[in-house]
Design an enzyme around this catalytic site. Sequence first.
Site, PDB file in Angstrom:
ATOM      1  N   HIS A 306       0.855  -1.186   0.000  1.00  0.00           N
ATOM      2  CA  HIS A 306       0.000   0.000   0.000  1.00  0.00           C
ATOM      3  C   HIS A 306       0.883   1.226   0.000  1.00  0.00           C
ATOM      4  O   HIS A 306       1.986   1.221   0.569  1.00  0.00           O
ATOM      5  CB  HIS A 306      -0.905  -0.001   1.249  1.00  0.00           C
ATOM      6  CG  HIS A 306      -2.036   0.972   1.171  1.00  0.00           C
ATOM      7  ND1 HIS A 306      -1.888   2.309   1.490  1.00  0.00           N
ATOM      8  CD2 HIS A 306      -3.335   0.816   0.799  1.00  0.00           C
ATOM      9  CE1 HIS A 306      -3.049   2.919   1.325  1.00  0.00           C
ATOM     10  NE2 HIS A 306      -3.939   2.049   0.906  1.00  0.00           N
ATOM     11  N   ASP A 363      -7.955  -4.700  -0.469  1.00  0.00           N
ATOM     12  CA  ASP A 363      -8.468  -5.312  -1.694  1.00  0.00           C
ATOM     13  C   ASP A 363      -8.289  -6.827  -1.738  1.00  0.00           C
ATOM     14  O   ASP A 363      -8.900  -7.495  -2.574  1.00  0.00           O
ATOM     15  CB  ASP A 363      -7.758  -4.704  -2.919  1.00  0.00           C
ATOM     16  CG  ASP A 363      -7.975  -3.215  -3.033  1.00  0.00           C
ATOM     17  OD1 ASP A 363      -9.143  -2.804  -3.047  1.00  0.00           O
ATOM     18  OD2 ASP A 363      -6.983  -2.467  -3.094  1.00  0.00           O
TER      19      ASP A 363
END
Length: 428
Positions: A306, A363
């Site tokens: 991320h 996700d």
Amino acid sequence: MPKTAQLILDGQTIELPIVEGTEGEKALDISKLRSQTGYITLDNGYVNTGSCQSAITFIDGEKGILRYRGFPIEELAERSTFLEVAYLLIRGELPTKPQLDNFLGEISRHTMVHEDVKRFYTGFPKKAHPMAVCAAVIGALSTFYQDSLDPRNEASVEFVTYRLMAKIPTIASYSYKHSIGQPFMYPDNSLDYYSNFLRMMFATPCEDYAVDPVISQVLDLLLILHADHEQNCSTSTVRMVGSAQTNLFASIAAGVSALWGRLHGGANQKVIEMLDRIEQEGDSGRTFLDRCKDRGDTTRLMGFGHRVYKNFDPRAKIIKDACYRVLNHLGIRSRQLEIAVELEERALEDSYFIERRLYPNVDFYSGIIYKAIGIPVNMFTVLFAIGRLPGWISQWIEMQRDGEARIGRPRQIYVGSQKRSYVPLEER
């Protein structure tokens, strides 16, 4: 005395004010750097640049912390609801019972779209991506509410806020219904927010449709986890467009378009495609990870890493538990989930991924849940947009009320040709 940092430039000492946030974040205020020195800063992707001061969302990527208005995401996910979180983000505080009832009532009264809006859908190809359709329809809403477009009129902004929150599930579900050739379902205002969306997605006029409460609760949870995430690409887009005093409809449409990008909201779709490919090719998790580590191979581990989090994404832990809950409730044995768990376990024990601080993000498991519920892959990012809407609205409102806010206008370092003379066509 206010704290400052010193910059020595061309023999001149420049004092740069230090700005400190409530959680100890520090920044150098360079707003007067160009006027004082003629220099600007260069920061590709704005990874070290603060574009604003905000009181909405706090993230500590090193420690894996996410808070909305000071409340830990873990507490909100366990105890709150999506619309209560939406109220918190937009209004700044948790609502009282009467305040929440009024908020819910205003939203439930505006779930229908104008009948003329429904005609837009017939102009889109059946295979049009739902995000393109949603962005177009949301932007077009400004033509139906032309007396409510002033970004500095608080009554108008409140009016638009209710309508956007109320209509985005309807707009999203209609984009899906159009793609499969089924009739649109009118909203049922006796249902809660997420149950109403599921009904508009999957019901037909010819038979009754019962919303599964477990699925509804998990969808509510996913919307909470996506509700805001500081100055990401789509939120920064909403702020940038809104900085021109663009109306809220148009600003949100721009945010939807930014979220559509495969490096942003489209990432959970890429995870499902990755898991599908592993399953179809008969790979093991170990074999796939070896390919990811091979510099000569273009294979990528989707759903890991991320831009902000260098630790576990706190939302990923919550979603993983929800994933097991949904699949167990539905009685589904998912080979994709088995693959995902193996990838996570092996990656977290592999020095290659540990050294690069690559951990599962939001996700990684969300797509498995959506697929189990029956949400088609091209609608995954649309669900993300529904969840992110209150964050976009709250960020847009905060910017409009910020007396220091200015129209967004980044500088650049020009690296093109120097001055040259025009050569007539016949002489070239």
